[in-house]
Design an enzyme around this catalytic site. Sequence first.
Site, PDB file in Angstrom:
ATOM      1  N   ASP A   1       0.531 -26.830  34.126  1.00 59.93           N
ATOM      2  CA  ASP A   1       1.221 -25.230  33.437  1.00 59.93           C
ATOM      3  C   ASP A   1       0.549 -24.515  34.650  1.00 59.93           C
ATOM      4  O   ASP A   1      -1.089 -24.756  35.266  1.00 59.93           O
ATOM      5  CB  ASP A   1       1.182 -25.374  31.643  1.00 59.93           C
ATOM      6  CG  ASP A   1      -0.358 -26.764  31.937  1.00 59.93           C
ATOM      7  OD1 ASP A   1      -0.550 -26.883  32.402  1.00 59.93           O
ATOM      8  OD2 ASP A   1      -0.148 -26.297  30.738  1.00 59.93           O
TER       9      ASP A   1
ATOM     10  N   ASP B   1      -1.079 -31.290  18.960  1.00 56.16           N
ATOM     11  CA  ASP B   1       0.550 -30.780  18.216  1.00 56.16           C
ATOM     12  C   ASP B   1       1.125 -32.081  19.186  1.00 56.16           C
ATOM     13  O   ASP B   1       2.655 -31.446  19.033  1.00 56.16           O
ATOM     14  CB  ASP B   1       0.777 -29.097  18.153  1.00 56.16           C
ATOM     15  CG  ASP B   1       1.081 -28.911  19.524  1.00 56.16           C
ATOM     16  OD1 ASP B   1       0.802 -29.906  20.383  1.00 56.16           O
ATOM     17  OD2 ASP B   1       0.963 -28.160  19.585  1.00 56.16           O
TER      18      ASP B   1
ATOM     19  N   HIS C   1       1.500 -32.053  22.147  1.00 64.70           N
ATOM     20  CA  HIS C   1       1.790 -31.420  23.666  1.00 64.70           C
ATOM     21  C   HIS C   1       1.555 -31.742  24.722  1.00 64.70           C
ATOM     22  O   HIS C   1       0.843 -31.980  24.492  1.00 64.70           O
ATOM     23  CB  HIS C   1       2.218 -29.540  23.406  1.00 64.70           C
ATOM     24  CG  HIS C   1       0.715 -29.071  24.013  1.00 64.70           C
ATOM     25  ND1 HIS C   1      -0.207 -28.529  22.899  1.00 64.70           N
ATOM     26  CD2 HIS C   1      -0.215 -29.234  24.734  1.00 64.70           C
ATOM     27  CE1 HIS C   1      -0.833 -27.584  23.539  1.00 64.70           C
ATOM     28  NE2 HIS C   1      -1.230 -28.411  24.414  1.00 64.70           N
TER      29      HIS C   1
ATOM     30  N   GLU D   1       5.494 -27.814  23.893  1.00 64.25           N
ATOM     31  CA  GLU D   1       5.530 -27.424  22.388  1.00 64.25           C
ATOM     32  C   GLU D   1       6.708 -27.992  22.091  1.00 64.25           C
ATOM     33  O   GLU D   1       7.529 -27.868  21.702  1.00 64.25           O
ATOM     34  CB  GLU D   1       5.217 -25.708  22.214  1.00 64.25           C
ATOM     35  CG  GLU D   1       4.832 -25.521  22.789  1.00 64.25           C
ATOM     36  CD  GLU D   1       2.747 -24.937  22.580  1.00 64.25           C
ATOM     37  OE1 GLU D   1       2.650 -27.054  21.789  1.00 64.25           O
ATOM     38  OE2 GLU D   1       2.035 -25.216  22.509  1.00 64.25           O
TER      39      GLU D   1
HETATM   40  C1  GLP Z   1      -4.016 -27.365  27.102  1.00 66.46           C
HETATM   41  C2  GLP Z   1      -2.635 -27.487  29.071  1.00 66.46           C
HETATM   42  C3  GLP Z   1      -3.399 -29.104  28.342  1.00 66.46           C
HETATM   43  C4  GLP Z   1      -4.613 -29.933  27.774  1.00 66.46           C
HETATM   44  C5  GLP Z   1      -4.002 -29.354  26.589  1.00 66.46           C
HETATM   45  C6  GLP Z   1      -5.645 -30.704  25.608  1.00 66.46           C
HETATM   46  O1  GLP Z   1      -3.158 -26.872  26.043  1.00 66.46           O
HETATM   47  N1  GLP Z   1      -2.267 -27.261  29.105  1.00 66.46           N
HETATM   48  O2  GLP Z   1      -2.708 -29.923  29.894  1.00 66.46           O
HETATM   49  O3  GLP Z   1      -3.647 -31.589  27.537  1.00 66.46           O
HETATM   50  O4  GLP Z   1      -4.802 -27.728  26.919  1.00 66.46           O
HETATM   51  O5  GLP Z   1      -6.437 -29.909  26.227  1.00 66.46           O
HETATM   52  P1  GLP Z   1      -8.259 -30.798  25.871  1.00 66.46           P
HETATM   53  O6  GLP Z   1      -7.745 -31.422  26.838  1.00 66.46           O
HETATM   54  O7  GLP Z   1      -9.265 -29.616  26.034  1.00 66.46           O
HETATM   55  O8  GLP Z   1      -7.745 -31.301  24.544  1.00 66.46           O
END
Ligand code: GLP
Length: 246
Positions: A70, A139, A141, A146
């Site tokens: 993404d 959440d 995702h 989402e």
């Molecule tokens: C972002 C990314 C996700 C990732 C998420 C969790 O929203 N788009 O791909 O999994 O963050 O991040 P973290 O590992 O910092 O909790």
Amino acid sequence: MYHVKVKVCKDPAEVGKLAADLFENLIAEKPAGVIGLATGSTPLPLYRELIAREKAGKIDFSRVHSANLDEYKGLAPDHPQSYRRFMQENLLDHISIKYENTIVPDGLCEDVDAMCEAYERQIEEWGGVDLQLLGIGHDGHIGFNEPCDHFPAKTHEVELTEMTRDANKRFFDSIDEVPTAAFTMGCGTVMAARKIVMVITGKDKADILNAAFYGPVTPEVPASILQFHPDVTLICDEAAYSKVGK
Ligand code: GLP
């Protein structure tokens, strides 16, 4: 129902090492393989491990291809908070992968449909993703898919929820600077990968780990769709696993 392979580690460093084993094995078997990459804090121990292993001569990234999940809409590749920049700084600049063999959705694209289609096509032309790395949002995702009323199939534009913007504001000067939209592979794009590895660490992810892997499969918890994939490995630490069976 397929059987998700679950590995519970003592800490995030061990999670990084176990996940790195999967990448090392894949690239040993398929030197020009395609890896799917993710941003966030959780993959950082893995990325440090991959850099160290190439330096130690255990992995050779020179023929590998990578596709990221993404990117924020509206951020240029060199913006300090763009996911392209994150990937360069935390992994890609430190391994022998060729820049032209790495793709991240174009945050500045003008024709969204064309960019999303081209993204899917590039992955297909490379032969599909062999090993997809995923983190998880609070959440549920994956990428930026989402919670909603369906599982999006392909790469698409998405509006970010307040919860996600709030969780990601730590990287920006203020919440107002966090983009309100992003481009992400769809749940279908993710599910098309031959193998998937999800990394989850920390107590704050314990509830969502439990919901995603031990609750019903529902688009309200996008990661729950992984229960329908034939080859998923969940690598987590004890803190993230602490709510399972409780
Ligand atoms: C972002 C990314 C996700 C990732 C998420 C969790 O929203 N788009 O791909 O999994 O963050 O991040 P973290 O590992 O910092 O909790």
